[in-house]
Structures are given as structure tokens and as C-alpha cells.
Design a protein around this motif. Sequence first.
Motif: not given
Lengths: 524, 524
Positions: A220-227
Motif C-alpha cells: 500500500x505505501x510501497x506503491x501508494x506513497x509519493x516517495x
Amino acid sequence: MWLAQPGPKYPPTKGEVWPKPQIEVKEKTFYIFNPSQFKVKILDQTCAILTDAIARYSYIIENKLGAKTRDIEPLTLLSLSTNNDTYFKGHLNELQITLTSPCEEYPYLDMDESYNLTVSSSAKLISSSIWGAVRGLETFAQLFYLSDDRNEIQVNETVIFDFPRYKHRGLLLDTSRHFITLPNILKTLDAMAINKMNVFHWHIVDDQSFPYQSERFPELSERGAYDPSMIYTKADIERVIEHARNRGIRVIPEFDVPGHTGSWGNAYGGMLTECYENGQVIGFGPMDPTRNTTYKLLRDLFKEVQNLFPDTYFHVGGDEVELECWRSNPKLIEYMKVNNLTASDLHALFMRNVIPLLAKTTMPIVWQEVYDEGVSLSRDTLVQVWKYNWITEMINVLRTGHRVLFSSSWYLDALGSEWKDYYAADPRQMVFDVTGNETLLADIVGGEACMWGEMADDRNVINRVWPRASAVAERLWSYQDSMRRYKLSRAPSEAYHRIEEHACRMIRRGIDAQPPSGPGFCVV
Amino acid sequence: MWLAQPGPKYPPTKGEVWPKPQIEVKEKTFYIFNPSQFKVKILDQTCAILTDAIARYSYIIENKLGAKTRDIEPLTLLSLSTNNDTYFKGHLNELQITLTSPCEEYPYLDMDESYNLTVSSSAKLISSSIWGAVRGLETFAQLFYLSDDRNEIQVNETVIFDFPRYKHRGLLLDTSRHFITLPNILKTLDAMAINKMNVFHWHIVDDQSFPYQSERFPELSERGAYDPSMIYTKADIERVIEHARNRGIRVIPEFDVPGHTGSWGNAYGGMLTECYENGQVIGFGPMDPTRNTTYKLLRDLFKEVQNLFPDTYFHVGGDEVELECWRSNPKLIEYMKVNNLTASDLHALFMRNVIPLLAKTTMPIVWQEVYDEGVSLSRDTLVQVWKYNWITEMINVLRTGHRVLFSSSWYLDALGSEWKDYYAADPRQMVFDVTGNETLLADIVGGEACMWGEMADDRNVINRVWPRASAVAERLWSYQDSMRRYKLSRAPSEAYHRIEEHACRMIRRGIDAQPPSGPGFCVV
């Protein structure tokens, strides 16, 4: 006539408290603070929260009241020889703290935040709760000020009896539209404590980015965070919760569903509804309410989040669901037809499925649309009112036995709004003015200033929030008025001067507040 | 339909220049920058301004394009092997700078800022003026960007022919309503250079405070500054002028008279008019236009200021004079009666007396009221238009043979205004649309974004100005359009993406710009 006025537009007060205590009697007589002669005595219960707070506030009183005298031209000084002053009563020797109950571990909706404070040569702070003691220490620190010649720290003889008017005094911070770094979140908590706000509503993810790092669903954050650098780890979140707890601040996470979930789709595209126009897929919309795997993911994710955040409340969002997308999708069109549902019913269905995914002991908070769509909500649910029809909406919610959090008038992303505009809104007053019904009012448990992140990033968020959110903080804490039962809304003229001192106070404590109302300056 | 859009609202461009060059041809082919292989060669004239600028920009290209690759999850990368890329043309080896005229010491209204820039393996910057060379170096630095894998610094094959559309591209900073420290003034100049703005209009004193430290009249700041620490010494001002000069920026002081002078009265109360109501003095108003000593002080003060500031122009203000105060004062009532003058005539009289106090070689700038009151002004005078009736006002000023500086649409203290609102205003376009008269237009020499200081202090001024003033900078530099003779005003859609890169560029260079248009992020 427009007169030439040199100097600040509203000269700041000296040693006045923000938010204003409920009852405060202040004498002209004053004491001098000398750190070498001053002691804090704990007379009853104690714990780390209390001793940490004492250390923090002792440092503030000693170091954060503004620069002492430097090379000031004599003619600019009001030369004041303190010891000959008839109001001078000697030195402040000690603060005795009497906490009559054992400390609680975490703050909660119904916690006791009341305290009594008496300042004389031996000051006394009495509270039956650690949270009241923490609030009282903040007030104590705010009473101090530099003498006119900037040589001495003074505090007036004062008696305060204080408690909050509303239980839930929140600030929403959006960390999805722009990422806010951990130091600025901690600083935001510091500022909330200065303003006696007690709920940090963490709107942690949204369409644009997914900075929450999940252990169970790291994609989720690996692909969904801005950076990759723009994420909140478990350790980050624990640090936020601990910092907040020490200041009597609750941390409530929001995972807004089924709308505002674009960034979830980077890892789990199948969760989102494909939106159609002229037979073509044109992009993604809200979560697809008909897929079981979505609910399974939410259940597991919510479980992890509930384990991490100790607060009893959990915000599941439910606002601004793009029903048009659902209405355009062939699979959902078929589903609605077969089950005889409208798109609005689908939203209700989704929320009815999601809310029970929370643990039995967790209480939901929802945006007003969820109530409006007719989802049956438990008595414990808080309905957050944010749209234009706010008075009618609040009355409706209250009349069906639910509780209200108010935010409509407190959107900090309205860049042209000033603190006095936020100050003017009082949800209980509004409802009382229309209904004349007092029994409804207790169920307006409080409200939240909302810092949506479209135009607020790590560089300006502190300045955008403060001191404008201070207006909301005072509105929610102060003035159970006696003249008119519920206080007239306009900020009193003394508040214009008091908020100048308060903004300088925040600046001296490292919070880069913006000028409240016009020309002026802070000596830092 | 509202689609869920993960990621930034306007993804930033890569290596696009702001303000947009007049003519720019960019290829897809690109070069790699490697500092160890790169040399700058000066082929003709040189001076310290040039060598300093080369050092600054070399550092920026090498260090200020964003973080290079750290621990980025491989799956988030567009894996690009540069050397196999068909557009890769090798390394950038050198920049040859050909400055064909000797350097000038100070920038001025009619200076030449044009330059030619060609980027190939051996890049070439050609200018006939040091100021053009400095502008060209800024452009050169803006062309570089990080490769998609953030491993390499790239620059595309490009040809640019560039020059400004308006001569006077200014920023007004008000340091009286709130004091702005020297580091933030220098930072403001840095940001102006990034935006190719060339006039720092220093509204240094006003009603609220008098931070200018005069050698001849030290009491003015001793009694008129907010605080002894909040002054500009001669050395401070010299440092500002030097910093500006190195960046091709003029520094124009404003000492606004006869209104906006409250703080002068702290030291020289007699200068100000006593305002009356019902036979009582109720406070002070504008300077008293009938006192000879006032003109003497202004003459001596202006002389000192003209010696300190090398620019040919000097702003004497003249706006918002409270005529009601003059009309209320018994002495002035008598004076007007005896001389058969109106209060408006008094204002004209005052300005007619003040303007000749300037040296013969100094040219005045005045706010539009001075023109409106009918003061006869020399052809050299610049009339700064700032009020609501701006189109009519500009046309009137131009038709009487005077020159215009435009500011009405560019007030940065309008907190709700966004960059695109400022972008929409083009003074020449406005006048042309109404008059169809092209010959008038050259006398609109430029304009200024105005950062009035009521709500802007040292903590937020940079964020308030940037990137909103960048819109004014581009409006004044770019687009002598060919389609329609004078450019359509709305910002083109590409500008939304380009200003995102530009805001991140400023942030990486230490200028805390605010988000231009919505959600997004900068890798710093």
C-alpha cells in the motif's frame, strides 16, 4: 477619521491565558520568579506524565518568555524599579501540585480536564486527574511574563477554576495531499497542548498518497506513497501517540472509505471501481462495494491499525463518494438492478458492511454523508458535520439520538479566513438559537479545525494552522457564559490583544504562528 | 465525473524554464552533466559579477536538483539505462561564455538583459551585457534535471533566444508593518533572481515602524523602530544593495510622504498634523504641509538616502493621504482659507514641494494619487497604479505622456489569490483591448508584485511571496505573443506543470515556496 497609529495594531497582553479560563480572578499584585529560589512539590499522586510536564514547563517559564534586556536605549524604557512597586509581593517560592487520583495511561473522550490553580508566594495546582494537572501546568506557564524593563519574570496573584466546555477539541491534519514530516507532526501536538486541544485527527491517507506503512499490506505505501521517504512507519506512529499521550492528546486515525481511495489502487487496483463514459473506461472511482476481498483487506488492515492506535474511536470516513462512477459501471449497474438498489443504497450498504469490521470495543466516527445515506448507526457513533447545511444537519443528527462533531465553519484551508471568523462559530449556540432546546446540546461533543492539505505542506502547515486554530480551541474550551446562556459568538475586543501575546508565546516555543490580525512584532 | 487521481495534481516538468524564454527550441536529445568533466570558459569580457555568478550556478547544478537515488524500491523506478537511450548524446563538456561588452557596475531601468544560449556538448552563452549573462546563467541552471532513476543530471539539446518584455519587473516588500530580517531580504533577492525580477522596491518605513537607521536623524529609528533590534543599519543596506547588484537587481527605496508617517512622529511629533473632532485633538494624521522644518528634514534625509542607494529612482509615496485630518485642523483650515486652497490642493502643494528636494539626477516614483491630485510631474516620473480603476487610470497617465508601473492586480496580501489569478493580469493587454492604441503601450514600463506586511512577517513572508510572485515575473518577462499581438491572459495549461517544477526548484535552493496549485511533493 484614519489616524496615524505607530506601533502594533493590537498591543499584546502580558500573562493572559489562551484559551481563556472559565473563572479567573487576577490581582494587580505580582511575584517575581527566580529559578534558583523556586521548587515544584508533588504532594499526592504522581507519574512520568506529570514529572515530564513539570520539566517541560519549568524550562519554558525560565527560557521562553522573550529576550531579556540587551542594549536598549534608556529612553525607550519604562524605568520600573520593581522592588519599590506597591504591587510587588515578593518571590514565588514554590508550586505545590496535588493530584488526587492515580494517573491514567491514555486520554479519552470523557476524561476529566478540570483543575484549580492559585498563584501566591506558594502556588497551588489541584486536580483530580492527570489530564487536568497537565492543562493546569500549561495555564501556569502562560501566566508568566517579562517585566516592562525586560529584566524580571513576573506573575500576578491569580485564582483560576477551569474546565473545558466541549469534550472533543480536535485538529484534523491531512498527510496525504502533502506529506508532513514527523517533526512537524510532533510540533503540531506541542501547539495543540499550548491551546488545550485534545484530539489529533490524523487523516493519514487519501486519493493522492498512502503514507501509512502497513505491516500486513506493505505494498500500500510501497506503491501508494509519493516517495519511499514519505511514509509513516510503525515506530513513527508510536512516537506520535506517545508524544500526544504525554500532552493529554488523543490520536484518532482516519482511513477514509470507500471514496478518497485512489492511492490504494496503486497496489490494489481491483479494489476500485472502473468508471465508464460512452462505453469506455475513463479511470477509477470509489472502492467497488460488491467485492468480498475488499472487505477482507479492510478487516485485516483495520485490525492492525486498531492494535497500533490505543484510542477507542476510529474514523472510517464515508464522505464524497462519487456515485456517478458506480452508476456508470456495467457490473454495478447489473448488481443494482438485480438487488433493486440505488447508488446511494450502495454507499449505505458499503458502510453497513465496513463498520462491523471494527472491533466491538471500537467506536466509529463518520462524515455526515454516512448519516445522510440512512445507514443505521449505533449511539456511540460520532457524526462529523462538515457541509453547508450545518445547522439543520446538526439538529437532525441530534434528534435521532446521535452525537455530533462540528467542523463546517472551521476549515483552515480557507486561506482568506482569519481567526476571528473561526471564532464566530459556536455549534451549541447555533442549534440553541434555532431550537431553543437545551437538552440536545450536550450531544454536540465538540468539533475539529480541519487542515486539508491541498495547499499546506511541510513548509507552511504550522503557519497555516496557528494561530487560526487557536480560535477554535478557545471556542471549544471557554465561555460557558452567564449573560446569555450560550455565548455571543463575536470575539471580544480583549481577545484581539490576548491572541497577539498568544501568537508570540507560540513563536517563542518554536511554533511559527502567523500574525493574528495585523501589524506588530514579537520579541523572541 | 470526479475520478480518483493518485499522485500530484500537476506532475512537475523536468528542466523547463520559468519565466518562459521568448524563443526556445528543445530537442529530445540530451547530455549528461558530470562536474569532473565540465568546465566554464570565459571567452571575452569578465568581472566579479560574472565569476561569482558562475560559481553560484555551478554549485546549484551540482547540488540543487533534488536527492539522488537512495533506497528506492526497484519497482517504483522507471529503469532507464541512459547510455542505451537513443536520445543520449554524450557528456556536456563545457559552457563558453561570450560577454561582448565590459561589465556595468549597477543595473538600471534601460539595461540590456537579453542573451542567447545554445546547449550542446559544448554549450554557448552569448550576451552583450553582464545583466544578460546573469539571466542566461539562471536559465542554463534551470535546464538541468535528474534522470528518472535519479542517478544522473541531464540537460536537453536546446537553443534559446531570450529578452524581457517589460523593463521594470519589481517586488515591493513592506518592512514596516512587520520587520523582516536581513537574511530574509537576501533570500528574497535570491528568489527574485531565480524569477528574473529586477527591482526590489523597499517600502522601508510606514505608520507602524521606522526601521531605517539614519545617520543624520538617528532618533527616527531610536524612537520609531518596533524594537532596538529591529533596524536596518547602513551596513545592512549596503549588503542588500551589493547582493542585489550581483544578481542584476535594482534596489529602490520608498519613503512614503506625507501620509503613512505615524512612526516618524515618535521622534518628530511636530511634523504630523493634529486631527480634531469636536474641538478636541484625537490623534495624528499626515505630515503638516505648511511647516518649513519638515521640508528641511526631508531634504537632508533624502540626501542621505540618495547617497546610500545608487539607483536613479526614488519612491516618494504620496498615497492615501487622510485629507479629513487636514480639513479638521484649525491652523490648516485658516491656511486653506487664506490661500484659497482645498485639502486636495494641499496634497498637491506638498508633493510639489517635496519632489524638487530630490537631486536633479534622481527620478521620482509616485503612487497614482499624486498624478490624480494634478501635481505636474516630469516626463521621467513613474506613476505606480494600484487602485481599482486601473485601466482608465493607466490610459489617463499614458495619454498625458507619463510612464506607468502597474500593481493593481498584483497585491500579494490578498491571501485567497492564487498564482493563476496574478498571471491573468497583463497591463499592456488591458490598455490595448480598450484603446486599440499600440503606441501608448511602451510607456507601461513594467509592474510590481506588492507584499504589504500587515499579515506577512519574518516567518511567513517567503512562503507568501513565492511562487505567487513567480506569476507576475513570468507575465512581465515572457510572451510577446505572435498569435494575438498581446498575449491572452490565462495561464496556459503547461504552466501549471512548469510552476510545480519551479516551486520545487526554489525549495531546493532554500526558498520555502508554497504549493502552487494543489496536492504534490518535492524531492529535496
